[in-house]
Write a protein that holds these residues in place. Structure first.
Motif: not given
Ligand code: MG
Ligand code: ATP
Length: 332
Positions: A9, A108, A112, A149-150, A195
């Motif tokens: 990103q 996630q 978020k 995390d992905q 993280k």
């Molecule tokens: Mg990320």
């Protein structure tokens, strides 16, 4: 050659050490052995509020940083996600293949959205893993080099690819995550249980690659370590020290065991001082190269245009197949 695809990103300017060690470092290595597609995922950045001018500048900055880490447009396809409209187009089809409950299980999103509150959480933040599904499947990627995390999003991608193939016939390659155990998760310096993150780490918790070396050194020296004084790799009992050992070992291309040995009997201070030194030695040429790419925006933009063209030729073919399979009437 097997194919890899990944993205980063263009948020918050500088990449951080987690982005580099967890993902981008692997991208550089994989361009030698794989047919590699890497992109700046500006559409994903829109999931959280962005200043338009800053987003545009950060998109160029992200591309410049990728080039500065060693991505070579002769050896990989480097592009900006929004330059390839097929991503958004395939994403809609994928949204219609995804269960609401399935999407709701993405951790996630839970993290978020809870940070931003329901009113400030966009539908895009909820559906972004599905855009990611489209990102990956468009290129028929075999592997996706990302941080830990992905992992859940790659799993979602696999499930949807299998579902699509089952329903409409073989169409998509079912991708595997490519996650290196040692560097899968680099932790926040101030809170070594979470993280390091562009959007949620405090400035003190994050080693930004473009930071002034003095600022990085200060952050590293005030990193939260653990009670006790022994330097030992023990992520459970000593997450702070273990995180520093991981970063140092990876940046100097040695094993964690070797670093552990080197610091046996020494204090945390010595480890931090040396790490600050290594980070600054790595970051200085990186920052200089990034600046060089930024200083020539025309060349940068034309590299990205060429990348987008290469990416589009692959993406358009996959999109046409998918549209056909689901029964959309071809236009013209
Ligand atoms: Mg990320
Ligand atoms: P955000 O917190 O806004 O999601 P980010 O720090 O996760 O930002 P991204 O651009 O979303 O940055 O991630 C780019 C790549 O870096 C992804 O492959 C991601 O898995 C990886 N990555 C991000 N943070 C870490 C980390 N702390 N350790 C290892 N890999 C990471």
């Amino acid at each position: 050659r097997p194919r890899v695809l990944s993205g980063i990103q263009p948020t918050s300017g500088s990449f951080h050490m987690g982005n580099y060690l967890g993902a981008v470092r692997q991208w550089v290595a994989l361009q030698e052995t794989h047919d590699a597609f890497y992109m700046v995922v500006d559409l994903h950045a829109l999931t959280l509020p962005q200043d338009p001018r800053e987003l545009r500048a950060n998109t160029r900055l992200a591309a410049a940083q990728l080039l500065a880490t060693g991505l070579d447009p002769e050896r990989c396809t480097l592009f900006v996600q929004s330059h390839v409209p097929e991503h958004a187009q395939l994403s809609w089809v994928m949204e219609c293949m995804t269960g609401f409950g399935e999407a709701s299980r993405m951790t996630q999103f839970k993290d978020k959205s809870s940070r931003h509150g329901a009113d400030r959480t966009s539908v895009g933040l909820f559906t972004y893993p599905i855009l990611q599904v489209a990102d990956i499947l468009l290129y028929q990627a075999d592997q996706v080099p990302v941080g830990e995390d992905q992992r859940q999003h790659i799993e979602l991608t696999r499930n949807i690819a299998e579902r699509f193939n089952g329903r409409y016939g073989e169409t998509f390659t079912v991708p595997e995550p490519y996650i290196l155990r040692e560097t899968a998760k680099i932790f926040d310096l101030q809170d070594p249980t979470v993280k390091m993150s562009k959007s949620s780490s405090s400035p003190k918790g994050i080693i930004d690659l473009l930071d002034d070396p003095k600022a990085s050194a200060k952050k590293i020296k005030s990193a939260v370590t653990d009670t006790g004084s022994e330097i030992r790799f023990d992520p459970e009992q000593k997450p702070g020290v273990s995180n520093l050992l991981t970063i140092l070992a990876t940046l100097t291309d040695v094993t964690v065991a070797e670093v552990e040995q080197k610091y046996a009997g020494k204090g945390y201070g010595a480890l931090k001082t040396d790490l600050a030194e290594v980070v600054s030695e790595w970051a200085a040429p990186f920052s200089a190269r990034t600046r060089e790419y930024l200083d020539d925006p025309e060349t940068l933009d034309s590299l990205l245009a060429e990348g987008a063209e290469k990416a589009r030729s692959v993406a358009a073919e996959t999109l046409a197949q998918a549209y056909d399979k689901v029964g959309l009437l071809p236009g013209k």
